[in-house]
Design an enzyme around this catalytic site. Structure first.
Site, PDB file in Angstrom:
ATOM      1  N   GLU A  47       0.803  -1.221   0.000  1.00 57.00           N
ATOM      2  CA  GLU A  47       0.000   0.000   0.000  1.00 57.00           C
ATOM      3  C   GLU A  47       0.834   1.270   0.000  1.00 57.00           C
ATOM      4  O   GLU A  47       0.555   2.207  -0.713  1.00 57.00           O
ATOM      5  CB  GLU A  47      -0.941   0.001   1.221  1.00 57.00           C
ATOM      6  N   GLU A  73       2.417  -7.703   9.919  1.00 55.05           N
ATOM      7  CA  GLU A  73       1.026  -7.265  10.013  1.00 55.05           C
ATOM      8  C   GLU A  73       0.214  -8.248  10.856  1.00 55.05           C
ATOM      9  O   GLU A  73      -0.582  -7.852  11.709  1.00 55.05           O
ATOM     10  CB  GLU A  73       0.442  -7.149   8.605  1.00 55.05           C
TER      11      GLU A  73
END
Length: 805
Positions: free
Chosen positions: A386, A682
């Site tokens: 991202e 993550e």
């Protein structure tokens, strides 16, 4: 690069310059667009100028420049400066940074050429989770002026951008920050592309607004470090995989490119499959509407010109990677043929930590590398999938970052972008800078997510964190309008509605409910272990959102008081008290349990000061019991994990905090390291024997590093500093040894000097050495419960019996 003195100075410098765009009659598809070269020429006779115009003696030639896109600047073919990805990433509709360089030494008598290599960058490149292009505009553009600036008097323009500049496609045939860069070295040089076209005067309405031009204030992105390969393998015919041993943000520099026409492809990723080939599925995103999986990107290509000494180094993209898979190379790749280049914002290191257990030192390093990988122009969530400035990530990590590095200017720049992109009603978009600007984007999910608690609260909590660490009153005052707008929005939202389930179960609204924020979309605790993420606007996350409303209202009251606004401080303090009472009335039962039994909720109850003082201990004991019932495994997610260990330690459960810190199973920090993590993941179980999932470089869980400084070593800054105590004007040194550690040390370079704490347990004694700089007052809290107040500058030693700990 030298700093522009003021916005007025750069406006004057660029007054006669025109925005120009490359000649691009048929734009390429997004992700496949080339970089263009824009060039202008002027005559220079420095000696004659000085003789003829004595007033200009001591003058220097300077360039002011900025772009829609990213640019490299060259004078007579020599690259100017060592910055990367200029002009950086900001909310371009409101703030566009301008760089200034002194170039006198690069000029030559006679004709001089100024050229810019311009590519899409963040302005119109593919960006974010869904790789949307043209976020800020559909055409790149460049603005520059070359001036002769005397030591006194008015500057004289030597060259400004206009339609007399030339435009050519460059040897960079494809450049995108997400997809990667392709270079054909056979096309390098102005003459290689044939006759140039005239540059095009930009028609973008955004170019007409020069009030948005600001001096470059954020730390520049630079090449910080180079890494040699840790391992090179050849898992297939014509395939070489290079392992650099460390997950980074940046690119590679490749030598030995082979004969002319050799096409080499470099693919970047964070993991390998069982065959030793690059694995990219973990960093592939998907289209929200169709659920179609998107390409991972991060693919570079180079076509050799066959020249000896040529090097491939793609400076119009960056990648998040540990491994590079090379295909098509003309020969074997050796350790001397390739380097990884670490690229990020240049931040001064301020924090150091070391302990007797090497696992904690490894954890500190992993957190440090993870932040470095996500500090590229703005604080990002991850450097590969991202590369977006998610508000929640920086809200969670800002305090930790301020221990590791000087992030004052870095964070202040980002907070300015947040304020610029804040909606008129006060809500904050999930991503800053936001391509959609200060309003809806048209994406249903993005617009729904704007204003999520814990994410939007970055508007308040980040500026306060910077105030605590650095004490810049002007920066705090500048952030106040945005801080107020967010709290006012959240308070209005709380008062305006009731969650349908609550209304159905209890038709008669109770008075406290006007302070419950239980409507709208919220991510909630997010990514708790064993809880798949399920963003759902119908879920009642009131227990989370109301807690954050209290924390932000209370913090805003403190900020108002700090800048001398007592009436506003009282108003927001009253709001915070009412929200706290409502939270307790709704969620805290008489037996000191919460209506929703989850570790994160208990952590917030304690860390945010929601629980009355006489009920804190049983609530803390219940948190500890939940952790024990979970097999002494943490169950917190995105928002609460960084607060977990300090909360336990401060509530009498230090032993449990250390058990979690040193845990090796999943979920745990050291469990990641056992599985090979070199940056924070993550997902707690990002790498398991069954596979890899999610980004392997997400720093939010790395907020645990704060505990290493504040509790293991014991350097603490007040959460709500009294006047003069901000920026470490007053500090507490309170080490809390445990976990079998025999020694620990930390230091923080503050605005007032270096604060240090170092302790050892040896020969039956606990010995502490505290270093306090001039102008700082410290309180020393020893592990046996004894305290020493009013400690001033100097190096101080203390000792207590280890048996008393």
């Amino acid at each position: 690069m030298s700093t522009v003195s003021s916005a007025d100075a750069l406006t004057a410098a660029l007054a006669s310059a025109q925005w120009i765009s490359p000649y691009e009659p048929v734009p390429h598809p997004a992700g496949q667009r080339p970089a263009h070269e824009l060039a202008g020429r002027f005559h220079w006779d420095g000696a004659a100028t000085h003789r003829a115009e004595g007033a200009e003696t001591g003058a220097e030639a300077v360039v002011y420049a900025t772009a829609h896109g990213i640019y490299e600047l060259f004078v007579n073919g020599v690259r100017v400066g060592d910055e990367e990805l200029s002009p950086g990433f900001s909310s371009y509709r409101s703030r566009l940074q301008v760089q200034r360089w002194e170039i006198t030494a690069l000029l030559q008598p006679g004709e001089n050429t100024i050229s810019a290599l311009l590519s899409d960058g963040w302005f119109r490149g593919r960006h974010g989770f869904v790789r949307r292009a043209d976020g800020f505009g559909t055409a790149t553009a460049f603005l520059a002026a070359v001036l002769l600036e005397p030591s006194a008097g008015a500057a004289r323009p030597l060259l400004v951008t206009g339609d007399d500049w030339e435009s050519r496609p460059s040897h960079i045939t494809r450049a995108d920050l997400m997809d990667g860069q392709a270079v054909d070295l056979r096309l390098e040089g102005l003459a290689a592309q044939g006759q140039p076209h005239s540059a095009v005067l930009s028609t973008d309405p955004l170019c007409a607004d020069r009030t948005r031009l600001v001096p470059a204030g954020a730390p520049a992105v630079r090449r910080i470090q180079e890494l040699r390969p840790a391992r090179i393998s050849t898992p297939g015919e014509g395939i070489t995989v290079v392992d650099f041993g460390q997950n980074i943000n940046g690119w590679v520099r490749l030598h030995e490119l082979g004969p002319a026409g050799t096409r080499t492809v470099l693919r970047h990723g964070e993991a390998l499959d069982d065959a030793g080939l690059l694995l990219v599925e973990n960093i592939q995103a998907f289209d929200f509407a169709t659920r179609a999986v998107l390409p991972a990107g991060q693919v570079d290509e180079v076509i050799s010109a066959g020249r000896a000494g040529d090097t491939f180094e793609p400076r119009h993209t960056t990648h998040g990677f540990r491994y590079v898979q090379i295909e098509g190379a003309a020969g074997p790749i050796g350790a001397d043929d390739i380097l990884a280049v670490v690229v990020h914002s240049e931040l001064a290191r301020t924090g150091s930590f070391a302990a007797s257990d090497p696992l904690l030192n490894a954890l500190h390093d992993v957190v440090d590398w993870s932040f470095r990988g996500n500090a590229c122009a703005v604080p990002t969530d991850c450097p590969q999938r991202e590369r977006s400035g998610f508000t929640g990530d920086w809200q969670v990590f800002a305090d930790t970052a301020a221990l590791l590095y000087d992030v004052a200017a870095f964070s202040e720049s980002w907070s300015s972008d947040l304020a610029a992109d804040q909606w008129a009603d006060g809500r904050v978009p999930t991503v800053v800078p936001n391509p959609a600007g200060n309003g809806p984007s048209g994406s249903a999910f993005e617009d729904m997510a704007a204003g999520s608690a814990g994410w939007g609260d970055a508007a308040v909590l980040v500026p306060w964190s910077m105030w605590r660490a650095y004490g810049d009153r002007a920066a705090l005052a500048c952030a106040l309008p945005s801080m107020r707008a967010w709290v006012d929005y959240a308070a209005r939202s709380a008062a305006a509605g009731r969650h349908p389930e609550r209304a159905a179960a209890r038709p008669l609204e109770q008075p406290h409910e006007r302070y419950l924020w239980d409507t709208g979309f919220h991510f909630g605790e997010w990514l708790e272990p064993d809880t798949p993420p399920a963003p759902d606007p119908t879920v009642d996350h009131g227990i989370v959102a109301t807690a954050f409303l209290h924390r932000s209202a209370k913090t805003l009251a403190l900020a108002e008081a700090a800048v001398g606004r007592p009436a506003s401080a009282e108003r927001y303090g009253e709001l915070a008290a009412n929200v706290r009472a409502a939270w307790c009335a709704e969620y805290l039962a008489a037996d000191n349990t919460l209506s929703e039994e989850a570790q994160g909720h208990y952590v917030r109850a304690l860390a945010f000061g929601l629980v009355p003082e006489d009920r804190r201990q049983p609530v803390a004991d219940r948190l500890a019991a939940l952790i024990r019932q979970n097999g002494t495994r943490l169950g917190t997610g995105f928002l609460a994990t960084g607060l977990l260990l300090p909360t336990l330690a401060d509530a009498g459960h230090l032993d449990l905090a250390y058990e979690l810190l040193f845990a090796r199973d999943i979920p745990s920090w050291l469990g990641m390291i056992d599985q090979g993590a070199t940056t924070m993941w993550e997902w707690w179980d990002g790498v398991t024997p069954s596979g890899v999932r999610g980004s392997l470089n997400h720093y939010s869980k790395g907020a645990v590093a704060s505990f290493l400084y504040t509790h293991v070593a014991g350097i603490r800054l007040a959460e709500s500093p009294e006047p003069g105590a901000e920026a470490y004007g007053a500090v507490v040194i309170a080490p809390q040894p445990g976990g079998g550690l025999s020694a620990a040390a930390a230091s923080v370079q503050t605005r007032r000097g270096t604060v240090g704490a170092e302790w050892q347990i040896e020969g039956g004694s606990f010995r502490l050495t505290a270093t306090i700089p001039a102008g700082v007052t410290a309180e020393i809290r020893l592990p046996d419960g004894s305290r020493v107040s009013g400690v001033g500058a100097g190096t101080h030693s203390y000792s207590v019996a280890a048996a008393a700990l």
